[in-house]
Scaffold this motif. Structure first.
Motif, PDB file in Angstrom:
ATOM      1  N   SER A  64       0.845  -1.184   0.000  1.00 15.12           N
ATOM      2  CA  SER A  64       0.000   0.000   0.000  1.00 15.12           C
ATOM      3  C   SER A  64       0.882   1.235   0.000  1.00 15.12           C
ATOM      4  CB  SER A  64      -0.941   0.002   1.207  1.00 15.12           C
ATOM      5  OG  SER A  64      -0.191   0.001   2.407  1.00 15.12           O
ATOM      6  N   THR A  65       0.507   2.188  -0.832  1.00 14.20           N
ATOM      7  CA  THR A  65       1.236   3.445  -0.878  1.00 14.20           C
ATOM      8  C   THR A  65       0.808   4.269   0.320  1.00 14.20           C
ATOM      9  OG1 THR A  65       1.317   3.346  -3.288  1.00 14.20           O
ATOM     10  CG2 THR A  65       1.710   5.491  -2.267  1.00 14.20           C
ATOM     11  N   VAL A  81       6.135   6.483  -0.855  1.00 14.28           N
ATOM     12  CA  VAL A  81       6.576   5.577   0.200  1.00 14.28           C
ATOM     13  C   VAL A  81       5.586   4.422   0.211  1.00 14.28           C
ATOM     14  CG1 VAL A  81       6.999   5.291   2.656  1.00 14.28           C
ATOM     15  CG2 VAL A  81       7.558   7.459   1.547  1.00 14.28           C
ATOM     16  N   VAL A  82       6.093   3.202   0.072  1.00 12.68           N
ATOM     17  CA  VAL A  82       5.248   2.021  -0.045  1.00 12.68           C
ATOM     18  C   VAL A  82       5.524   1.099   1.129  1.00 12.68           C
ATOM     19  CG1 VAL A  82       4.664   0.043  -1.492  1.00 12.68           C
ATOM     20  CG2 VAL A  82       5.278   2.218  -2.557  1.00 12.68           C
ATOM     21  N   ARG A  83       4.453   0.653   1.791  1.00 18.47           N
ATOM     22  CA  ARG A  83       4.564  -0.321   2.881  1.00 18.47           C
ATOM     23  C   ARG A  83       4.109  -1.669   2.341  1.00 18.47           C
ATOM     24  NH1 ARG A  83       1.095  -2.173   7.302  1.00 18.47           N
ATOM     25  NH2 ARG A  83       2.490  -2.990   8.879  1.00 18.47           N
ATOM     26  N   HIS A  84       4.976  -2.668   2.450  1.00 21.77           N
ATOM     27  CA  HIS A  84       4.667  -4.004   1.959  1.00 21.77           C
ATOM     28  C   HIS A  84       3.951  -4.773   3.055  1.00 21.77           C
ATOM     29  CE1 HIS A  84       7.105  -3.296  -1.623  1.00 21.77           C
ATOM     30  NE2 HIS A  84       7.814  -2.547  -0.808  1.00 21.77           N
ATOM     31  N   THR A  85       2.824  -5.392   2.697  1.00 27.68           N
ATOM     32  CA  THR A  85       1.969  -6.012   3.713  1.00 27.68           C
ATOM     33  C   THR A  85       1.856  -7.523   3.598  1.00 27.68           C
ATOM     34  OG1 THR A  85       0.043  -5.575   2.314  1.00 27.68           O
ATOM     35  CG2 THR A  85       0.586  -3.935   3.997  1.00 27.68           C
ATOM     36  N   TRP A  94       9.613  -1.498   3.902  1.00 25.03           N
ATOM     37  CA  TRP A  94       9.213  -0.274   3.224  1.00 25.03           C
ATOM     38  C   TRP A  94      10.069  -0.080   1.984  1.00 25.03           C
ATOM     39  CZ3 TRP A  94       5.478   2.856   5.571  1.00 25.03           C
ATOM     40  CH2 TRP A  94       5.154   2.520   6.878  1.00 25.03           C
ATOM     41  N   SER A  95       9.528   0.593   0.998  1.00 28.72           N
ATOM     42  CA  SER A  95      10.337   0.988  -0.156  1.00 28.72           C
ATOM     43  C   SER A  95      10.030   2.436  -0.494  1.00 28.72           C
ATOM     44  CB  SER A  95      10.096   0.075  -1.361  1.00 28.72           C
ATOM     45  OG  SER A  95       8.762   0.135  -1.781  1.00 28.72           O
ATOM     46  N   VAL A  96      11.035   3.110  -1.003  1.00 30.47           N
ATOM     47  CA  VAL A  96      10.907   4.505  -1.417  1.00 30.47           C
ATOM     48  C   VAL A  96      11.131   4.537  -2.922  1.00 30.47           C
ATOM     49  CG1 VAL A  96      11.804   6.842  -1.130  1.00 30.47           C
ATOM     50  CG2 VAL A  96      11.773   5.272   0.821  1.00 30.47           C
ATOM     51  N   GLU A  97      10.166   5.130  -3.653  1.00 34.59           N
ATOM     52  CA  GLU A  97      10.212   5.170  -5.108  1.00 34.59           C
ATOM     53  C   GLU A  97       9.991   6.597  -5.582  1.00 34.59           C
ATOM     54  OE1 GLU A  97       6.858   2.747  -6.037  1.00 34.59           O
ATOM     55  OE2 GLU A  97       7.852   0.878  -5.476  1.00 34.59           O
ATOM     56  N   VAL A  98      10.472   6.875  -6.778  1.00 29.37           N
ATOM     57  CA  VAL A  98      10.180   8.154  -7.410  1.00 29.37           C
ATOM     58  C   VAL A  98       9.672   7.859  -8.821  1.00 29.37           C
ATOM     59  CG1 VAL A  98      12.538   8.557  -8.265  1.00 29.37           C
ATOM     60  CG2 VAL A  98      11.023  10.482  -7.883  1.00 29.37           C
ATOM     61  N   GLU A  99       8.617   8.557  -9.217  1.00 28.28           N
ATOM     62  CA  GLU A  99       8.065   8.408 -10.564  1.00 28.28           C
ATOM     63  C   GLU A  99       8.323   9.697 -11.322  1.00 28.28           C
ATOM     64  OE1 GLU A  99       3.725   7.914 -12.573  1.00 28.28           O
ATOM     65  OE2 GLU A  99       4.206   6.540 -10.933  1.00 28.28           O
ATOM     66  N   THR A 100       8.863   9.562 -12.524  1.00 31.93           N
ATOM     67  CA  THR A 100       9.154  10.721 -13.359  1.00 31.93           C
ATOM     68  C   THR A 100       8.351  10.634 -14.645  1.00 31.93           C
ATOM     69  OG1 THR A 100      11.036   9.641 -14.425  1.00 31.93           O
ATOM     70  CG2 THR A 100      11.505  10.930 -12.451  1.00 31.93           C
ATOM     71  N   GLY A 101       7.923  11.772 -15.150  1.00 33.04           N
ATOM     72  CA  GLY A 101       7.203  11.823 -16.414  1.00 33.04           C
ATOM     73  C   GLY A 101       5.706  11.693 -16.238  1.00 33.04           C
ATOM     74  N   HIS A 102       5.007  11.700 -17.383  1.00 35.00           N
ATOM     75  CA  HIS A 102       3.549  11.594 -17.418  1.00 35.00           C
ATOM     76  C   HIS A 102       3.128  10.565 -18.449  1.00 35.00           C
ATOM     77  CE1 HIS A 102       2.698  15.095 -14.950  1.00 35.00           C
ATOM     78  NE2 HIS A 102       3.535  15.807 -15.667  1.00 35.00           N
ATOM     79  N   GLY A 103       1.971   9.966 -18.252  1.00 29.86           N
ATOM     80  CA  GLY A 103       1.369   9.092 -19.254  1.00 29.86           C
ATOM     81  C   GLY A 103       2.258   7.939 -19.659  1.00 29.86           C
ATOM     82  N   TRP A 104       2.355   7.714 -20.983  1.00 35.09           N
ATOM     83  CA  TRP A 104       3.133   6.593 -21.507  1.00 35.09           C
ATOM     84  C   TRP A 104       4.617   6.708 -21.178  1.00 35.09           C
ATOM     85  CZ3 TRP A 104       0.843   2.350 -23.235  1.00 35.09           C
ATOM     86  CH2 TRP A 104      -0.456   2.425 -23.717  1.00 35.09           C
ATOM     87  N   SER A 105       5.108   7.932 -20.981  1.00 34.24           N
ATOM     88  CA  SER A 105       6.538   8.116 -20.725  1.00 34.24           C
ATOM     89  C   SER A 105       6.885   8.038 -19.238  1.00 34.24           C
ATOM     90  CB  SER A 105       7.004   9.454 -21.291  1.00 34.24           C
ATOM     91  OG  SER A 105       6.404  10.519 -20.571  1.00 34.24           O
ATOM     92  N   ALA A 106       5.896   7.805 -18.367  1.00 33.01           N
ATOM     93  CA  ALA A 106       6.161   7.748 -16.926  1.00 33.01           C
ATOM     94  C   ALA A 106       7.038   6.542 -16.603  1.00 33.01           C
ATOM     95  CB  ALA A 106       4.853   7.672 -16.149  1.00 33.01           C
ATOM     96  N   ARG A 107       8.005   6.767 -15.724  1.00 33.30           N
ATOM     97  CA  ARG A 107       8.889   5.688 -15.272  1.00 33.30           C
ATOM     98  C   ARG A 107       8.964   5.712 -13.762  1.00 33.30           C
ATOM     99  NH1 ARG A 107      14.170   4.616 -18.279  1.00 33.30           N
ATOM    100  NH2 ARG A 107      13.916   2.763 -17.038  1.00 33.30           N
ATOM    101  N   ARG A 108       8.975   4.541 -13.160  1.00 35.43           N
ATOM    102  CA  ARG A 108       9.066   4.439 -11.707  1.00 35.43           C
ATOM    103  C   ARG A 108      10.429   3.869 -11.352  1.00 35.43           C
ATOM    104  NH1 ARG A 108       4.076   1.976  -8.880  1.00 35.43           N
ATOM    105  NH2 ARG A 108       3.256   3.891  -9.728  1.00 35.43           N
ATOM    106  N   TRP A 109      11.110   4.540 -10.431  1.00 36.51           N
ATOM    107  CA  TRP A 109      12.460   4.154 -10.022  1.00 36.51           C
ATOM    108  C   TRP A 109      12.441   3.798  -8.537  1.00 36.51           C
ATOM    109  CZ3 TRP A 109      15.814   4.564 -14.137  1.00 36.51           C
ATOM    110  CH2 TRP A 109      15.431   5.401 -15.183  1.00 36.51           C
ATOM    111  N   LEU A 110      13.075   2.704  -8.180  1.00 27.43           N
ATOM    112  CA  LEU A 110      13.216   2.302  -6.783  1.00 27.43           C
ATOM    113  C   LEU A 110      14.458   2.971  -6.216  1.00 27.43           C
ATOM    114  CD1 LEU A 110      12.310   0.471  -4.432  1.00 27.43           C
ATOM    115  CD2 LEU A 110      13.820  -1.279  -5.380  1.00 27.43           C
TER     116      LEU A 110
END
Length: 158
Positions: A64-65, A81-85, A94-110
């Motif tokens: 859950s975010t 910030v994501v809590r794994h359940t 826990w994991s910390v992620e950042v998402e960059t971009g919008h729509g089809w170009s969005a990328r999620r980085w751990l």
């Protein structure tokens, strides 16, 4: 990754509409009502694929975010910030992620993972320290990341 991609309703509906339009253009007009069978099969295929991906996602570990924060002055960068359940070592994970971009170009980085079996110690928090800089706080000290278009990188000494 496929489940995450297909869990965007706007993109799913856009893809289905695009396939429907392509099928209508490609179907021969002389067949009359039979021409609508091709779009129906394509849209049905997209929906079946979505159900299958949903079933695979249900079998995946749950999470859950907990926190979402946009970068100051930049709506194309989001810190999560994501809590794994669930899972064997999920308690306190826990994991910390950042998402960059919008729509089809969005990328999620751990950026980092905290909890049992990780070296960083307990997770204490994270924050934006500017539009391009993230500070992740852990028991063993702060970690600083710079976010660029090519993805985040940890700043040495930070």
């Amino acid at each position: 990754m496929l489940a995450d991609l297909l869990d965007r309703p706007v993109l799913l509906l856009g893809t289905a509409a695009g396939l429907l339009l392509a099928a209508l253009v490609l179907a021969p007009p002389s067949r009359g009502r039979a021409a609508f069978a091709v779009p129906a099969v394509l849209v049905g295929g997209v929906l079946v694929l979505r159900v299958l991906v949903g079933a695979l996602d249900a079998a995946a570990p749950e999470h859950s975010t907990v926190r979402v924060a946009a970068a100051p002055g930049r709506d194309d960068r989001v810190l999560r910030v994501v809590r794994h359940t669930s899972g064997p070592s999920a308690e306190g994970r826990w994991s910390v992620e950042v998402e960059t971009g919008h729509g089809w170009s969005a990328r999620r980085w751990l950026l980092d993972v905290f909890g049992s079996g990780t070296a960083g110690g307990p997770f204490e928090g994270c924050r934006w320290a500017g539009p391009d800089r993230i500070v992740v706080q852990a028991a063993d000290g702060d970690r600083v990341y710079e976010v660029a278009d090519a993805g985040p990188r940890r700043v040495p000494g930070g």
